[in-house]
Design a protein around this motif. Structure first.
Motif, PDB file in Angstrom:
ATOM      1  N   LEU A  11       0.830  -1.208   0.000  1.00 29.16           N
ATOM      2  CA  LEU A  11       0.000   0.000   0.000  1.00 29.16           C
ATOM      3  C   LEU A  11       0.864   1.258   0.000  1.00 29.16           C
ATOM      4  CD1 LEU A  11      -2.907  -1.025   2.393  1.00 29.16           C
ATOM      5  CD2 LEU A  11      -2.871  -1.016  -0.114  1.00 29.16           C
ATOM      6  N   THR A  47      -7.501  13.503   3.480  1.00 30.14           N
ATOM      7  CA  THR A  47      -7.928  12.101   3.537  1.00 30.14           C
ATOM      8  C   THR A  47      -8.321  11.747   4.968  1.00 30.14           C
ATOM      9  OG1 THR A  47      -6.466  11.545   1.703  1.00 30.14           O
ATOM     10  CG2 THR A  47      -7.199   9.722   3.099  1.00 30.14           C
ATOM     11  N   ALA A  51      -7.163   5.852   6.590  1.00 32.64           N
ATOM     12  CA  ALA A  51      -6.421   5.879   5.328  1.00 32.64           C
ATOM     13  C   ALA A  51      -5.322   6.937   5.384  1.00 32.64           C
ATOM     14  CB  ALA A  51      -7.357   6.134   4.155  1.00 32.64           C
ATOM     15  N   ARG A  52      -5.580   8.030   6.091  1.00 31.47           N
ATOM     16  CA  ARG A  52      -4.570   9.082   6.229  1.00 31.47           C
ATOM     17  C   ARG A  52      -3.299   8.526   6.872  1.00 31.47           C
ATOM     18  NH1 ARG A  52      -6.341  13.957   9.657  1.00 31.47           N
ATOM     19  NH2 ARG A  52      -7.494  14.390   7.759  1.00 31.47           N
ATOM     20  N   LEU A  54      -1.980   5.637   6.596  1.00 30.86           N
ATOM     21  CA  LEU A  54      -1.169   4.947   5.584  1.00 30.86           C
ATOM     22  C   LEU A  54      -0.371   5.943   4.757  1.00 30.86           C
ATOM     23  CD1 LEU A  54      -3.655   2.237   4.302  1.00 30.86           C
ATOM     24  CD2 LEU A  54      -1.456   1.830   5.417  1.00 30.86           C
ATOM     25  N   LEU A  87      -6.125  -3.991  -0.235  1.00 29.50           N
ATOM     26  CA  LEU A  87      -7.254  -3.170   0.210  1.00 29.50           C
ATOM     27  C   LEU A  87      -8.501  -4.002   0.459  1.00 29.50           C
ATOM     28  CD1 LEU A  87      -6.771  -0.043  -2.072  1.00 29.50           C
ATOM     29  CD2 LEU A  87      -6.484  -0.155   0.422  1.00 29.50           C
ATOM     30  N   VAL A  94     -12.360   2.406   4.443  1.00 27.90           N
ATOM     31  CA  VAL A  94     -10.916   2.688   4.431  1.00 27.90           C
ATOM     32  C   VAL A  94     -10.359   2.416   3.035  1.00 27.90           C
ATOM     33  CG1 VAL A  94      -8.672   2.059   5.403  1.00 27.90           C
ATOM     34  CG2 VAL A  94     -10.697   2.141   6.873  1.00 27.90           C
ATOM     35  N   SER A  95     -10.777   1.301   2.461  1.00 27.91           N
ATOM     36  CA  SER A  95     -10.331   0.935   1.127  1.00 27.91           C
ATOM     37  C   SER A  95     -10.722   2.006   0.106  1.00 27.91           C
ATOM     38  CB  SER A  95     -10.937  -0.418   0.733  1.00 27.91           C
ATOM     39  OG  SER A  95     -10.624  -0.739  -0.586  1.00 27.91           O
ATOM     40  N   ASP A  97     -11.450   5.188   0.674  1.00 28.97           N
ATOM     41  CA  ASP A  97     -10.698   6.424   0.944  1.00 28.97           C
ATOM     42  C   ASP A  97      -9.286   6.345   0.395  1.00 28.97           C
ATOM     43  OD1 ASP A  97     -12.870   7.547   2.288  1.00 28.97           O
ATOM     44  OD2 ASP A  97     -12.093   7.058   4.287  1.00 28.97           O
ATOM     45  N   PHE A  98      -8.632   5.201   0.553  1.00 29.76           N
ATOM     46  CA  PHE A  98      -7.261   5.053   0.077  1.00 29.76           C
ATOM     47  C   PHE A  98      -7.211   5.046  -1.449  1.00 29.76           C
ATOM     48  CE2 PHE A  98      -3.186   2.936  -0.733  1.00 29.76           C
ATOM     49  CZ  PHE A  98      -2.359   3.706   0.071  1.00 29.76           C
ATOM     50  N   ARG A  99      -8.164   4.380  -2.091  1.00 32.52           N
ATOM     51  CA  ARG A  99      -8.213   4.381  -3.567  1.00 32.52           C
ATOM     52  C   ARG A  99      -8.377   5.799  -4.096  1.00 32.52           C
ATOM     53  NH1 ARG A  99     -10.404  -1.239  -5.262  1.00 32.52           N
ATOM     54  NH2 ARG A  99     -10.592  -2.212  -3.234  1.00 32.52           N
TER      55      ARG A  99
END
Length: 149
Positions: A11, A47, A51-52, A54, A87, A94-95, A97-99
Motif C-alpha cells: 500500500l 484524507t 487511510a490518512r 497509511l 485493500l 478505508v479501502s 478512501d485510500f483508492r
C-alpha cells in the motif's frame, strides 16, 4: 487497521505505481519526486483516518520507500492489482478512501506536469482513467475543476 508488513509496504508503494504510470518510468527525476511528495502531502491533509495514517507512513523514510520501489520487480499493473488485493482485506470505507487518495495524488502530479502547472494533459487524463480502472474505482471523484469520468 490490521495489515501484515507485506500488505502495508504494498500500500505504501501504491502512490509510486501511480507516479510511474504517469511518468512512464520507475526511476524518477528530482522534480518529479518533488511534485509527487507535494501531491502526497496535499492529499494526505484531505484524507480521512485511518487511510490518512497509511499516507503519513510514506514520509517516514522517503528515500527508503523510493529505493524499495526501484528494487521492486512488479509492473504498474501488477503492483496496483496487489494494492487492490491488500485493500480487499480492509474495511470498505478505508479501502475506498485510500483508492480515492491514490487517484488524487495522480491528479496532483498530472496537474504539476500539465500546462502552467494547472491542468492535466489529455494523455495524463487518459492514464489516470486507466489507473482508476486498475484500482477498481467505479465513480471517479471530482478534484478541483477536473472530473475524470
Amino acid at each position: 487497521m490490521n495489515l501484515g508488513s507485506d500488505d502495508r509496504r504494498t500500500l505504501q508503494l501504491g502512490p509510486l505505481w501511480v507516479l510511474s504510470a504517469l511518468a512512464g518510468t520507475s526511476r524518477f527525476s528530482r522534480y518529479e519526486l518533488e511534485a509527487f511528495w507535494d501531491g502526497v502531502v496535499g492529499v494526505t491533509l484531505r484524507t480521512p483516518e485511518p487511510a490518512r495514517g497509511l499516507l503519513v507512513s510514506l514520509a517516514a523514510d522517503r528515500s527508503g520507500l523510493v529505493l524499495d520501489f526501484e528494487l521492486d520487480d512488479r509492473s504498474v499493473v501488477t503492483g496496483l492489482a496487489h494494492v487492490v488485493a491488500a485493500l480487499a482485506r480492509l474495511e470498505s470505507e478505508v479501502s475506498a478512501d485510500f483508492r480515492r487518495a491514490l487517484l488524487r495524488i495522480g491528479m496532483a502530479v498530472g496537474r504539476a506536469r500539465g500546462p502552467y502547472g494547472r491542468q492535466i494533459t489529455f494523455e495524463d487524463t487518459q492514464m489516470l482513467m486507466m489507473v482508476a480502472q486498475l484500482l477498481e474505482i467505479e465513480a471517479v471523484p471530482p478534484v478541483g475543476d477536473e472530473v475524470l469520468v
